[in-house]
Write an enzyme that holds these catalytic residues in place. Structure first.
Site, short mmCIF file in Angstrom:
data_model
loop_
_atom_site.label_atom_id
_atom_site.label_comp_id
_atom_site.label_asym_id
_atom_site.label_seq_id
_atom_site.Cartn_x
_atom_site.Cartn_y
_atom_site.Cartn_z
N GLU A 257 -9.56 39.62 55.53
CA GLU A 257 -10.83 39.40 54.86
C GLU A 257 -11.80 38.81 55.85
OE1 GLU A 257 -9.21 36.47 55.70
OE2 GLU A 257 -10.42 35.42 54.19
N ASP B 26 -16.05 35.50 57.01
CA ASP B 26 -14.76 35.39 56.34
C ASP B 26 -15.01 35.05 54.88
OD1 ASP B 26 -11.63 34.79 57.33
OD2 ASP B 26 -12.23 33.83 55.43
N1 LIG Z 1 -6.52 42.43 48.34
C1 LIG Z 1 -6.37 42.27 49.65
N2 LIG Z 1 -6.13 41.07 50.14
C2 LIG Z 1 -6.01 40.88 51.45
C3 LIG Z 1 -6.15 41.95 52.34
N3 LIG Z 1 -5.98 41.48 53.62
C4 LIG Z 1 -5.77 40.13 53.50
N4 LIG Z 1 -5.79 39.76 52.23
C5 LIG Z 1 -5.57 38.45 51.68
O1 LIG Z 1 -6.60 37.61 52.07
C6 LIG Z 1 -6.12 36.27 51.92
C7 LIG Z 1 -6.59 35.41 53.02
O2 LIG Z 1 -6.26 34.08 52.70
P1 LIG Z 1 -6.43 32.90 53.62
O3 LIG Z 1 -6.32 33.30 55.03
O4 LIG Z 1 -5.54 31.79 53.22
O5 LIG Z 1 -7.89 32.42 53.41
P2 LIG Z 1 -8.70 32.21 52.10
O6 LIG Z 1 -7.86 32.17 50.94
O7 LIG Z 1 -9.83 33.20 52.08
O8 LIG Z 1 -9.31 30.81 52.39
P3 LIG Z 1 -10.39 30.42 53.41
O9 LIG Z 1 -10.54 31.52 54.35
O10 LIG Z 1 -9.94 29.18 53.98
O11 LIG Z 1 -11.64 30.31 52.60
C8 LIG Z 1 -4.58 36.39 51.85
O12 LIG Z 1 -4.18 36.07 50.50
C9 LIG Z 1 -4.31 37.83 52.15
O13 LIG Z 1 -3.20 38.33 51.45
C10 LIG Z 1 -6.38 43.22 51.78
O14 LIG Z 1 -6.53 44.23 52.48
N5 LIG Z 1 -6.50 43.34 50.45
#
Ligand SMILES: Nc1nc2c(ncn2[C@@H]2O[C@H](COP(=O)(O)OP(=O)(O)OP(=O)(O)O)[C@@H](O)[C@H]2O)c(=O)[nH]1
Length: 511
Positions: free
Chosen positions: A432, A389
């Site tokens: 992600e 992740d």
């Molecule tokens: N650009 C982009 N962002 C994405 C995609 N799928 C998910 N995200 C973003 O990934 C982020 C995941 O955030 P969180 O689940 O809070 O986790 P994080 O910010 O990585 O924090 P931790 O995992 O705790 O380190 C969110 O802001 C989603 O909008 C995608 O396909 N493209």
């Protein structure tokens, strides 16, 4: 372009086939038409012969009737004279000589005692019980064919063939018109044989033609030996009676073209109703048709051969367009098939691949996991699971925008693809979040891979808004336990990942 040999041969076969089919159709039609024509021709011919025979019989009988009439008139004239019996005797002899089929002619008195007769036969005998005498007292009498009783012994003692007679009798009157007796004659039925012989030329074309005369009591009076003196074994059809001919199935099981006529009387005289039948077997009647059929088949075969030759010669010209069409169809078919295969492959890829990272999607991961677990169990191989992740990815999105985030994700995809082996599976299983299955990998090996990933990720720099930044990742590593459900392994890896996050991220934790 050359026409393929088999196409040319097919064209040849089609031409020959058309010829053969045409021949069969023409032969069937011609045979049908000719059969019905010939049936009509032969049938009406036989009907005509039957009519001729009936006419001859009637005229013959009429002449005998007239003989008796004339004799009765003469006897009336003679009756005034003393010795009229000897005059009658002379007259009867003359009558018999004039027509030899008179087997017997005699004159009776009023009581039925024969007074004068040819050859003196039965003179003095009482014939009052005989139908001809009893019925001729009032009017003329013409009886149907019957056997001879009294005369058989006298006229035909040695012959095997019994005598058959037809009777013609007349009442006799004197000048005063008083009834004085009866003149009766027995006509030898062999007379009919002569009649038949006289019409034989009409049947000369048919060797096996047979003529039957049937009495008013349906007895065969004249005909083939096996039918003679027996009841006619055939029910005359309506068609036979109205058309005078028909194709009839006789009791011997054979079909005969049968002609028909019946005697109806002549002028004022009305004699017995005889039916005349003339028959020939269908096989011999329709013999010419067989010949025609053979002829048509020969001609038809010739036509078929000519058509086949024309077909062979024109095959090149006729088959070329067909070959072209065939070729084009084949090419189009190949193109369509290739397109279809590409589309299918694309669809398959779409269904199993994540479009942004080009990694396997969750569905493909699960399918691949099943196969891997099966192999691992069968070959007793270790199977490692990594759950990855990105750290603080939300911030990246928030700070540099979603497009920059996507770019990072794309790079992670490349990183993962280039780090794992061909046999491994790297999948994007969330926004992600990624999962990696390492086949035949120990925990130590998996940790090495995970650390390499963490390290390389750290070294990847991205640019946005004039700034340069990097992103780290946390990884949970665990081993699949043989027999374990894969989601349980995933949960364990997820727990390790969570722990890595808890412990400050950018690291690898095993479970
Ligand atoms: N650009 C982009 N962002 C994405 C995609 N799928 C998910 N995200 C973003 O990934 C982020 C995941 O955030 P969180 O689940 O809070 O986790 P994080 O910010 O990585 O924090 P931790 O995992 O705790 O380190 C969110 O802001 C989603 O909008 C995608 O396909 N493209």
């Amino acid at each position: 372009m050359l026409v393929p040999a088999n196409l040319k041969f097919r064209w040849f076969l089609i031409s020959a086939g058309v010829g053969v089919i045409l021949t069969i159709i023409i032969s069937a039609i011609l045979t049908q038409v000719a059969t019905s024509r010939l049936e009509h021709q032969v049938g009406s011919g036989l009907g005509e012969v039957a009519y001729q025979m009936s006419d001859k019989l009637e005229r013959g009988m009429f002449e005998r009737y007239r003989d008796m009439q004339v004799a009765a008139t003469l006897i009336e004239q003679m009756s005034v004279r003393e010795d009229y019996l000897s005059e009658i005797d002379a007259m009867l002899s003359m009558l018999q000589q004039s027509y030899p089929y008179y087997a017997w002619i005699g004159v009776t008195d009023t009581e039925g005692v024969v007074k004068v007769s040819t050859g003196g036969l039965l003179e003095g005998e009482d014939v009052s019980a005989r139908p001809w005498f009893r019925q001729a007292r009032d009017n003329y009498f013409i009886g149907d064919v019957h056997g001879a009783l009294l005369l058989e012994q006298k006229l035909n003692p040695d012959s095997e063939q019994p005598l058959r007679f037809v009777d013609v009798a007349m009442p006799l009157h004197n000048k005063q018109g008083e009834y004085i007796g009866v003149i009766g004659s027995h006509l030898d039925w062999t007379w009919a044989e002569e009649m038949r012989a006289s019409i034989a030329p009409s049947l000369e074309n048919y060797d096996d033609a047979e003529l039957l005369i049937v009495s008013s009591e349906r007895l065969v009076l004249l005909g083939p030996p096996e039918l003679r003196e027996k009841p006619l074994p055939l029910n005359l059809s309506e068609q036979l009676r109205t058309n005078n001919y028909a194709v009839e199935t006789w009791p011997d099981g054979n079909q005969y073209v049968t002609g028909y006529a019946e005697t109806t009387g002549y002028r004022e005289y009305e004699g017995p109703r005889w039916q005349i039948l003339v028959r020939i077997p269908v096989s011999s009647a329709f013999e010419p048709i067989e010949a025609l059929r053979v002829q048509v088949l020969w001609i038809g075969s010739g036509i078929a051969l000519v058509l086949a030759l024309v077909g062979w010669l024109s095959a090149e010209r006729m088959a070329r367009p067909l070959a072209n069409i065939n070729k084009r169809l084949e090419r189009e078919m190949q193109e369509r098939t290739a397109e279809l295969q590409t589309t299918n492959a694309r669809l398959e890829q779409l269904a199993t691949t994540d479009s942004l990272t080009r990694l396997a999607n969750r569905r493909a991961l699960l399918v691949g996991a099943e196969a891997m677990m099966e192999r691992a169990a069968r070959k007793d191989m270790p199977l490692a699971v990594l759950m990855l992740d990105l750290d603080y990815f939300k911030k990246i999105n928030d700070k540099y925008g979603h497009a920059a985030g996507d770019e990072v994700l794309e790079s992670v995809g490349q990183l993962l693809s280039s780090t794992v082996r061909q046999i491994d599976i790297a999948a994007r299983t969330g926004g992600e979040e990624f999962t990696i299955l390492l086949e035949d990998s120990t925990l130590e090996g998996a940790v090495l891979v995970a650390e390499r990933l963490v390290q390389r990720m750290q070294q990847l720099y991205f640019g946005a808004d004039g700034e340069s930044f990097n992103v780290t990742m946390s990884i949970g590593v665990t081993m699949w336990e043989p027999g374990e459900r894969i989601d349980k392994t995933f949960a364990r890896a997820d727990a390790a990942l969570y722990e890595a996050k808890q412990k400050g991220r950018n690291r690898v934790i095993t479970a």
